[in-house]
Motif scaffolding. Sequence first.
Motif, short mmCIF file in Angstrom:
data_model
loop_
_atom_site.label_atom_id
_atom_site.label_comp_id
_atom_site.label_asym_id
_atom_site.label_seq_id
_atom_site.Cartn_x
_atom_site.Cartn_y
_atom_site.Cartn_z
N GLY A 87 15.36 6.78 3.10
CA GLY A 87 14.02 7.34 3.11
C GLY A 87 13.32 7.26 1.76
O GLY A 87 12.14 7.58 1.66
N ALA A 88 14.03 6.86 0.72
CA ALA A 88 13.40 6.75 -0.60
C ALA A 88 12.45 5.55 -0.61
O ALA A 88 12.68 4.57 0.10
CB ALA A 88 14.47 6.58 -1.67
N PRO A 89 11.36 5.65 -1.39
CA PRO A 89 10.44 4.51 -1.46
C PRO A 89 11.16 3.26 -1.97
O PRO A 89 11.99 3.35 -2.88
CB PRO A 89 9.38 4.98 -2.47
CG PRO A 89 9.49 6.45 -2.51
CD PRO A 89 10.93 6.77 -2.23
N ALA A 90 10.87 2.13 -1.37
CA ALA A 90 11.63 0.91 -1.65
C ALA A 90 10.69 -0.24 -1.97
O ALA A 90 10.18 -0.90 -1.07
CB ALA A 90 12.50 0.56 -0.44
N VAL A 150 8.50 -4.31 0.01
CA VAL A 150 7.22 -4.98 -0.20
C VAL A 150 7.44 -6.43 -0.64
O VAL A 150 6.86 -7.37 -0.07
CB VAL A 150 6.39 -4.23 -1.28
CG1 VAL A 150 5.11 -4.99 -1.60
CG2 VAL A 150 6.10 -2.81 -0.82
N PRO A 163 6.87 6.71 2.89
CA PRO A 163 7.03 6.95 1.44
C PRO A 163 6.79 5.67 0.63
O PRO A 163 6.18 5.71 -0.43
CB PRO A 163 8.48 7.44 1.33
CG PRO A 163 8.79 8.06 2.67
CD PRO A 163 8.03 7.24 3.68
N THR A 164 7.25 4.53 1.15
CA THR A 164 7.08 3.27 0.43
C THR A 164 5.61 2.85 0.34
O THR A 164 5.12 2.48 -0.73
CB THR A 164 7.90 2.15 1.12
OG1 THR A 164 9.29 2.48 1.03
CG2 THR A 164 7.65 0.79 0.47
N PHE A 206 3.76 2.52 -3.15
CA PHE A 206 3.69 1.15 -3.67
C PHE A 206 2.55 0.31 -3.11
O PHE A 206 2.28 -0.77 -3.62
CB PHE A 206 5.02 0.43 -3.43
CG PHE A 206 6.16 1.03 -4.20
CD1 PHE A 206 6.12 1.07 -5.59
CD2 PHE A 206 7.26 1.56 -3.54
CE1 PHE A 206 7.16 1.62 -6.31
CE2 PHE A 206 8.31 2.11 -4.26
CZ PHE A 206 8.26 2.15 -5.64
N LEU A 207 1.88 0.78 -2.05
CA LEU A 207 0.84 -0.07 -1.44
C LEU A 207 -0.54 0.56 -1.44
O LEU A 207 -1.54 -0.15 -1.35
CB LEU A 207 1.26 -0.45 -0.01
CG LEU A 207 2.45 -1.41 0.05
CD1 LEU A 207 2.96 -1.56 1.48
CD2 LEU A 207 2.06 -2.78 -0.51
N ILE A 262 1.94 -1.67 -6.20
CA ILE A 262 2.24 -3.07 -6.53
C ILE A 262 1.53 -4.00 -5.55
O ILE A 262 1.90 -5.17 -5.38
CB ILE A 262 3.77 -3.34 -6.53
CG1 ILE A 262 4.40 -2.94 -5.19
CG2 ILE A 262 4.45 -2.64 -7.68
CD1 ILE A 262 5.87 -3.37 -5.07
#
Lengths: 342, 342
Positions: free
Chosen positions: A9-12, A16, B86-87, B91-92, B100
Motif C-alpha cells: 500500500g505504500a506509494p510506489a 509509474v 497513494p501512488t 507521484f502523479l 514525477i
Amino acid sequence: MASAPRPAGAPAPELVFETLMAHQRSAALRTAIELDLFRAIGEGPGDTASLARQCAASERGIRILCDFLTIAGLVEKEDGRYRHTPTSALFLDPRSPNSIASTARFLGNPAMTEPYMHLAEIVRNGRTVLPGEGTVEPENPVWVEFAHSMAPMMAPMAGPLGAIVLDGLAGAVRVLDIAAGHGLFGIEVAKLSPEAHIVALDWAPVLEVARANACKAGVEGRYDLLPGSAFDAEFGGPYDIVLLTNFLHHFDSRTCVALLKKVHKALKPGGRAAALEFVPNEDRVSPPMAAAFSLTMLVSTPSGDAYTFNDLEKMYREAGFAGMTAHPVPHGPHTVVVGYAK
Amino acid sequence: MASAPRPAGAPAPELVFETLMAHQRSAALRTAIELDLFRAIGEGPGDTASLARQCAASERGIRILCDFLTIAGLVEKEDGRYRHTPTSALFLDPRSPNSIASTARFLGNPAMTEPYMHLAEIVRNGRTVLPGEGTVEPENPVWVEFAHSMAPMMAPMAGPLGAIVLDGLAGAVRVLDIAAGHGLFGIEVAKLSPEAHIVALDWAPVLEVARANACKAGVEGRYDLLPGSAFDAEFGGPYDIVLLTNFLHHFDSRTCVALLKKVHKALKPGGRAAALEFVPNEDRVSPPMAAAFSLTMLVSTPSGDAYTFNDLEKMYREAGFAGMTAHPVPHGPHTVVVGYAK
C-alpha cells in the motif's frame, strides 16, 4: 518489474516508471516473433551466438532482447543460455500446434497500434482517429489479417462455445454465423453436430479464410457463404442459432439493438442468438482483461464498448429476446451470452 | 491482467496477450498526464461528467481511460467515482511536490518511443536506428527535455548519492559534475558540503537548466559552468570528486575506459569517481528494472549497455582506479559505483 520491497500500500514510484515503459514489452515480444526467435530457442542450444546466427541478427541485439524477454517472464535463462518456459514452448514456438504467435501480426499491426500515439486526441473527441468508421469501416482489410492471425487464439474457445450454443439441440440445425471471420466458431458447430448447416456471413475477402478453414475441417458440404455486411445482407433463414462472435462490442447500443432485431426476425421461435463478448462486471474494471478491452474499442471505433451483462441483457430484451444467460469461457477473458427468440 | 486462475507454472496464453497489449498501459498513463487528469481526480468530485469537463474531454473517452487506469492500479474506483491511490496522489498529481508526472514528457517523447516500431531492425543491426549516434549525438535536444522533465524522478536519489560521495570528506572539496543535466546531483553535494565548489559540464543549452536549479538552491556562488562534451572539454582540476551520473551506460567499454582515464587525470591522488548507473546482477536479468535498462540502450545508442559491477570494476581498474565499491540507492533501480584514483 518492482525493485526494492516496500510496505504493502505504500506509494510506489516504480509503478509509474514501469507503466511508462510497458510499451517496451509489447515491442520486444512482437520483435522476437518477427525474428522467429522462439523457434530458434526451441531448436537450441540457446546461447547468444547460436541464436544470433539462427535469427540472422546481431549478438548485441539478441542478448539484450533475450535478457529482456527473460525479465518479462517469456523465456528462461540459465548459465548464459536461453530456453523455453512452459508458456513460450506451448504458445510461442511456431513448431507447437497451439502456437498463438501469429496474433502479434494483428495485435501488433501498425494499423492497430499507431492510433495510441494519438490517445489524448481520442479521449478528447471520444472516438477513433482512424479514417471513417475505424476498424468497422466496410471492407477494412484489417479483418482479413484478423481472420488469418487471430484464429489460433480463438480456436480454444470454439469447443466451449459450440457446446453452449448446441445445448439441448440435435438434428439438422441451421446456423447463421455473423461476422464469421476465420469461421472457426461455425465450423466447430458443424463438427459437433453432424447434420448442422452453417451460413457464414462476412465481407467477401474475409470469407475466403473461413471457406479454407471449412475445407480443412471437412465440413465444406454443409457450409455456405453469404458475402456482405451484417447490417445490409438478407439473412435468409429461419435459423435455430445465430452466432455473433466478437461483433457487438464494435457498435453503440442503438446499433446493436437494431441488429439484434434483425437477428430475431431470422430466428425460428425459440431459436437462440449467442454473442461471444468481453463482458466486464458491472463495476467495469474487473475482470481485468475483459474490462480493459473497452480501451481497444475507444481507440478503434466511433462508439463501441465492452458491455456488461446488464447492458447486453437490455439490448437483447429490447430486440425481443428472453431468458438471457451468461457463460464465461474457461481460462479466457470471453463470455458467451445467449438469448432466446420469443 | 491475468484472468481465471491456473495452477502455478502452467502455460498461460494470457501472458502473451497481456504482453502484446502492454503498450496500451504506457499510452494510457502518458495521455492521462497530458490531459491533466490526475489534477482533476485530486480536485474531485471524480465522477465521469466532472472529470470530462475539467479535462475538456469527452465522457466516453474519460470513462474508458479512467477504468483502464483503475485496472492498471493507477487510480481507484468506488461507486462510479475515481480517486487517487497513494501512488497517484504522491507521484502523479501535479499539486504534489513529489510529482514525477513530467517524466512522461521524456519517457513518452516520440523521439524515445518511435524507434520501438523498428525494434526488429535494431536487433538485426545491433544498434539504434536513430540518426548519427542516436541519443548520444552531440547537442541532441532530447537532453534538454531530460534535464527539465526527469529531474523530479532523479531528485530523491540526490541525497543518498551526495552522502555516498562525500563520505569522509570535508572542507573545500572541488567537484566536477560530468553530464550534469538538471544539475541536481552536484547541487546536492554543494548543499550538503557548504564549502564545496562545483563545476558542471554539459552541452550549453542543457547547462541553462542546471544553472537555474543551482540558483533555485542558492548555491550559484559555488557553481561554475563548463559547456562542452565530456570527451572534448578540458576538465581543469584537480578535483576531489568527479560525478558521472547516468552517463557511462551510453557508451561501449572502450569509450568508458578512455573517459575514465581522462577523469583519473583530473582527480587528486585518492580522489573519487562516482558513477550513478543501472547495475544488473551478473546474470543480467535481475533486478528487473536495472537489467531491463539495457533495452533502452540498444534502442537509443550504437553500443551502450547496462553494465554489471564486474564490467564497471574492470573499466575502472583499466583506467587506473582502485577500491571500487557498489552502493545501491534505496527504493530505486540505481547503484552508485565509487572508485579511487591511485
